[in-house]
Design a protein around this motif. Structure first.
Motif, short mmCIF file in Angstrom:
data_model
loop_
_atom_site.label_atom_id
_atom_site.label_comp_id
_atom_site.label_asym_id
_atom_site.label_seq_id
_atom_site.Cartn_x
_atom_site.Cartn_y
_atom_site.Cartn_z
N LEU A 1 0.19 -22.60 -0.08
CA LEU A 1 0.79 -21.47 0.63
C LEU A 1 -0.37 -21.31 1.91
O LEU A 1 -0.82 -20.18 1.35
CB LEU A 1 1.67 -20.76 0.35
CG LEU A 1 2.71 -21.21 -0.55
CD1 LEU A 1 3.67 -20.59 -1.58
CD2 LEU A 1 3.69 -22.23 0.05
N TRP B 1 2.49 -7.53 1.59
CA TRP B 1 2.93 -8.39 0.57
C TRP B 1 3.78 -7.91 -0.62
O TRP B 1 4.81 -8.46 -0.96
CB TRP B 1 2.08 -8.65 -0.24
CG TRP B 1 1.60 -9.83 1.33
CD1 TRP B 1 -0.28 -10.36 1.68
CD2 TRP B 1 2.06 -10.29 2.54
NE1 TRP B 1 0.07 -10.25 2.49
CE2 TRP B 1 0.20 -11.23 3.20
CE3 TRP B 1 3.13 -11.18 2.26
CZ2 TRP B 1 1.54 -11.84 4.26
CZ3 TRP B 1 3.38 -12.08 3.21
CH2 TRP B 1 2.40 -12.24 3.70
N GLY C 1 -3.01 -19.16 0.07
CA GLY C 1 -3.43 -17.39 -0.50
C GLY C 1 -1.85 -16.26 -0.87
O GLY C 1 -2.02 -15.38 -1.46
N LYS D 1 -0.13 -15.97 -4.82
CA LYS D 1 -0.46 -14.95 -5.96
C LYS D 1 1.45 -14.30 -5.83
O LYS D 1 0.97 -13.37 -6.76
CB LYS D 1 -1.12 -14.64 -5.61
CG LYS D 1 -1.58 -14.08 -4.59
CD LYS D 1 -2.56 -13.29 -4.45
CE LYS D 1 -3.53 -12.94 -3.51
NZ LYS D 1 -4.20 -14.19 -2.38
N ASN D 2 1.78 -14.14 -4.93
CA ASN D 2 3.10 -14.24 -4.65
C ASN D 2 4.39 -14.47 -5.74
O ASN D 2 4.60 -15.19 -5.83
CB ASN D 2 3.60 -13.86 -3.13
CG ASN D 2 4.69 -13.30 -2.33
OD1 ASN D 2 5.40 -13.34 -3.30
ND2 ASN D 2 4.83 -11.83 -1.51
P1 ADP Z 1 -6.44 -21.01 4.85
O1 ADP Z 1 -7.10 -21.64 3.38
O2 ADP Z 1 -5.15 -21.90 5.48
O3 ADP Z 1 -7.27 -20.32 5.72
P2 ADP Z 1 -5.54 -19.34 2.56
O4 ADP Z 1 -4.88 -20.35 1.48
O5 ADP Z 1 -6.62 -18.57 2.20
O6 ADP Z 1 -5.09 -20.25 3.80
O7 ADP Z 1 -3.68 -18.69 2.67
C1 ADP Z 1 -4.08 -16.82 3.94
C2 ADP Z 1 -3.06 -16.91 3.90
O8 ADP Z 1 -2.34 -15.94 2.76
C3 ADP Z 1 -3.35 -15.47 4.49
O9 ADP Z 1 -2.78 -16.09 6.00
C4 ADP Z 1 -1.67 -14.47 4.15
O10 ADP Z 1 -0.57 -14.83 4.42
C5 ADP Z 1 -1.62 -14.95 2.74
N1 ADP Z 1 -1.49 -14.56 2.07
C6 ADP Z 1 -1.84 -13.21 1.60
N2 ADP Z 1 -1.94 -12.75 0.39
C7 ADP Z 1 -0.40 -12.84 0.00
C8 ADP Z 1 0.34 -12.38 -0.69
N3 ADP Z 1 0.24 -11.76 -1.71
N4 ADP Z 1 1.63 -12.93 -0.24
C9 ADP Z 1 1.90 -13.53 0.50
N5 ADP Z 1 1.30 -14.28 1.36
C10 ADP Z 1 -0.12 -13.37 1.39
#
Ligand code: ADP
Ligand code: XUL
Length: 517
Positions: free
Chosen positions: A292, A347, A432, A435-436
């Motif tokens: 995600l 979040w 990202g 963790k939710n």
């Molecule tokens: P990428 O690898 O594509 O750059 P990441 O895996 O680092 O992206 O994820 C980033 C995304 O995670 C952010 O755009 C944010 O929307 C989402 N994110 C971060 N924390 C949370 C959370 N607690 N709940 C839901 N989404 C989250």
């Protein structure tokens, strides 16, 4: 120690592993949007591209590499790093002229990477995986090769807008002179690997399979696909290779500037999804991974050859050998963020809202959760489509919308991953949003499978570090047993009472999808 780097859409991340002690001494991320506002790319890419173009600045990726390594060298002794491997957001391409090799071979530590290497770019920005501008080129490639199924048979995927072959063709058609000046084409992964190695290094089978150019049976660039894409392409691509192949020592720029040992070895870089397959301990069939990140992806190691009859899914190389199947959803975190921002939630509120309403409404309140154009299924849109109660459609009860958005995302994922034929015994979540807890519980309920999360949140960078260790001769299984375990207390079990609710919701979701798209 072994270093894994992941240059993803929104950030560059490093994970350092020590297989002897089984520890992760250091991990660090540099966020492109926050650290480099001058590039006006708050989410890592240039907003408001024309005709579906989505580009990013390779100069920004280089600045991030300097910054990350400067910070890392302040935190740990980089002379202990034996091997480096890495990953990049898939499909993005970098175009370079003949000066690139000499520039790489003569980098000076008195200047930064971006200043020394960007003059070699024949295209100052790079099309990335979110780009949907190449519909005509996909059609032309398909016609030249004979049929969509033939392109899929050869390369593992239909001709796909974000894949690199169609992107190369668009560059050739729109800027033929610049294309001619291009003597080397890299993916994000092989570009960063080349900078570290001080010479151009090949594209690996994992990321190379995302180009519509790699013949999966032969593991070579396919002459028919290349001919259908652009002239003289063979001369601009190095022969592809396995991620674990040795590419030589690190460039003196990095040993002199950041303290790496002169004999630190470089392995190839792969795509972020193949690297995640490794980092999630999923290189053998059994564990299915949902990532995600900016995009949402669903992937698993393949036990036998199979392609998606609907043309949405893909086959990529598995860094540990063999292949993986993957399906990508463009409306991942960006859609979740769009609703979260519209409702003014953070979040943790979003998490609570997701579970505040009853799952029994699933199927009654349905959302096609496409806030921007979607690729699985293909849909150009101006916003989500809602169908349900008045309180849901009007937004009077916002928590209904949060649940319906998430349910819509994972019902869509369940529907479009059926072709893989994998038995989902266990799901591992990364990225990202993993963790939710609210999201994780919904995933468990919708797929009716236990959900696990690992200790390390950046599975691509961890996977890359494991690839580096495997390239040095260490055992894949031992490495994954050591580093890819579910975090204590992280397992979320499905509620079996909801199996029929979501089976029913899946049928209704599919009906709505067919009616509206
Ligand atoms: P990428 O690898 O594509 O750059 P990441 O895996 O680092 O992206 O994820 C980033 C995304 O995670 C952010 O755009 C944010 O929307 C989402 N994110 C971060 N924390 C949370 C959370 N607690 N709940 C839901 N989404 C989250
Ligand atoms: C996979 C895809 C994305 C990118 C960015 O096909 O396009 O998952 O790899 O993460």
């Amino acid at each position: 120690m072994f270093l894994g780097l992941d240059s993803s859409t929104q950030s560059l991340t490093a994970v350092l592993i020590d297989p002897v002690s089984g520890t992760i001494p250091c991990q660090l991320s540099v966020n492109f949007g926050t650290e480099f506002p001058a590039y006006h790319s708050p989410s890592g890419f240039i907003p408001n591209g024309v005709e579906g173009e989505v580009h990013a600045h390779p100069a920004m990726w280089l600045e991030a590499l300097d910054l990350l390594l400067a910070r890392l060298s302040g935190m740990t002794d980089l002379s202990k790093v034996k091997w480096i491997a890495g990953s990049g957001q898939q499909h993005g391409s970098v175009y370079l002229d003949a000066t690139f090799e000499t520039r790489l071979a003569s980098l000076s530590i008195s200047e930064d990477l971006a200043a020394q290497l960007t003059p070699a770019l024949t295209r100052s920005t790079s099309p990335i995986w979110m780009d949907t501008s190449t519909g005509p080129e996909c059609l032309e490639i398909t016609t030249a090769v004979g049929s969509a199924s033939e392109v899929c048979r050869l390369s593992g995927s239909n001709a796909i807008e974000r894949f690199t072959g169609p992107q190369i063709r668009r560059f050739y058609k729109t800027q033929p002179d610049r294309y001619t000046e291009t003597s080397r084409i890299h993916l994000v992964s092989s570009f960063i690997a080349s900078v570290l190695a001080g010479k151009s290094v090949p594209i690996d089978f994992g990321d190379g399979a995302g180009m519509n150019l790699l013949n999966l049976a032969e593991l070579t660039w396919d002459p028919a696909l290349m001919a259908a894409t652009a002239p003289d392409l063979a001369s601009k691509l190095l022969p592809p290779a396995a991620a674990t192949t040795y590419q030589g020592g690190i460039s003196p720029y990095f040993s002199e500037k950041y303290g790496f040992a002169a004999d630190c070895s470089i392995a190839l870089f792969t795509g972020d999804n193949p690297a995640s397959l490794v980092g999630m301990g999923a290189t053998a069939p059994g564990n299915v991974v949902i990532s995600l990140g900016t995009s949402d992806t669903f992937f698993a190691a393949m036990s036998g050859p199979r392609t998606d009859p609907n043309g949405f899914g893909h086959v990529f190389g598995n860094p540990a050998g063999g292949f993986m199947s993957l399906i990508c959803f463009r409306n991942g975190s960006l859609a979740r963020e769009a609703l979260r921002n519209a409702l003014g939630l953070d979040w943790s509120d979003f998490d609570l809202a997701a579970l505040a309403t009853s799952a029994s409404a699933a199927g009654e309140n349905l959302m096609l959760p496409f806030y921007g154009s979607e690729i699985t299924p293909r849909h150009d849109c101006t916003g989500p489509i809602l169908q349900g109660s008045a309180a849901f459609e009007s937004g009077e009860q916002p928590e209904l919308q949060v649940r319906a958005l998430l349910e819509g995302q994972f019902l869509n994922m369940r529907l479009h991953s059926r072709w893989m034929g994998v038995k989902t015994e266990r799901l591992r979540l990364t990225g990202g949003a993993s963790k939710n807890d609210g999201i994780a519980q919904l995933v468990a309920n919708i797929f009716q499978a236990p959900v696990e999360r690992l200790d390390v949140s950046n599975s691509a960078a961890l996977g890359a570090a494991i690839i580096a260790a495997a390239a040095s001769g260490l055992e894949w299984t031992a490495l994954q047993d050591r580093f890819c375990q579910a975090a204590a207390g992280s397992v979320i079990l499905p509620d079996p009472a909801l199996a029929s609710v979501y089976a029913d919701a899946l049928d209704r979701f599919e009906t709505l999808l067919r009616a509206k798209l």
